[in-house]
Design a protein around this motif. Structure first.
Motif, PDB file in Angstrom:
ATOM      1  N   UNK A 187       0.844  -1.190   0.000  1.00 61.89           N
ATOM      2  CA  UNK A 187       0.000   0.000   0.000  1.00 61.89           C
ATOM      3  C   UNK A 187       0.887   1.250   0.000  1.00 61.89           C
ATOM      4  N   UNK A 188       1.291   1.692  -1.186  1.00 60.75           N
ATOM      5  CA  UNK A 188       2.206   2.835  -1.270  1.00 60.75           C
ATOM      6  C   UNK A 188       1.504   4.160  -0.985  1.00 60.75           C
ATOM      7  N   UNK A 189       0.182   4.210  -1.143  1.00 56.09           N
ATOM      8  CA  UNK A 189      -0.561   5.442  -0.889  1.00 56.09           C
ATOM      9  C   UNK A 189      -1.048   5.536   0.561  1.00 56.09           C
ATOM     10  N   UNK A 191      -9.490  -1.553  -4.095  1.00 58.19           N
ATOM     11  CA  UNK A 191     -10.165  -2.356  -5.115  1.00 58.19           C
ATOM     12  C   UNK A 191     -11.637  -2.585  -4.781  1.00 58.19           C
ATOM     13  N   UNK A 192     -11.943  -2.831  -3.502  1.00 57.91           N
ATOM     14  CA  UNK A 192     -13.335  -3.073  -3.096  1.00 57.91           C
ATOM     15  C   UNK A 192     -13.970  -1.840  -2.459  1.00 57.91           C
ATOM     16  N   UNK A 198      -6.733  -7.310   4.031  1.00 60.46           N
ATOM     17  CA  UNK A 198      -6.198  -7.504   2.686  1.00 60.46           C
ATOM     18  C   UNK A 198      -5.027  -8.477   2.784  1.00 60.46           C
ATOM     19  N   UNK A 199      -5.110  -9.634   2.116  1.00 58.37           N
ATOM     20  CA  UNK A 199      -3.988 -10.573   2.159  1.00 58.37           C
ATOM     21  C   UNK A 199      -2.722  -9.926   1.599  1.00 58.37           C
TER      22      UNK A 199
END
Length: 81
Positions: free
Chosen positions: A11-13, A50-51, A57-58
């Motif tokens: 998760x870069x953001x 994404x969702x 989140x795996x």
């Protein structure tokens, strides 16, 4: 106090670290104690773009522990399925 922070590697953001657990510990000068803090799967809930929802989140995460966000140990890598 012992604080546990996580970071989702992919998760870069997202945040660089997020407080997920803590435990208050009283120590006398020079005293040491072993502290156990459970980190159930729900501790890894993050925003999933994404969702567009909060969920576990795996993937790869880093765990960091310390007395504050400015005083953290070397990260420990974990994988969540």
């Amino acid at each position: 106090m012992v604080q546990i922070y996580i970071r989702r590697v992919d998760d870069i953001a997202g945040p660089q670290k997020s407080l997920r657990a803590f435990r208050r510990v009283s120590l006398l000068p020079g005293e040491k104690k072993r502290v156990v803090i459970d980190m159930p799967r729900e501790s890894f809930t993050c925003w999933d773009e994404a969702t567009r929802s909060m969920r576990v989140v795996p993937g790869s995460y880093l765990l960091m522990a310390g007395s504050s966000s400015a005083d953290l140990s070397a990260p420990v890598a974990v994988k969540i399925k």
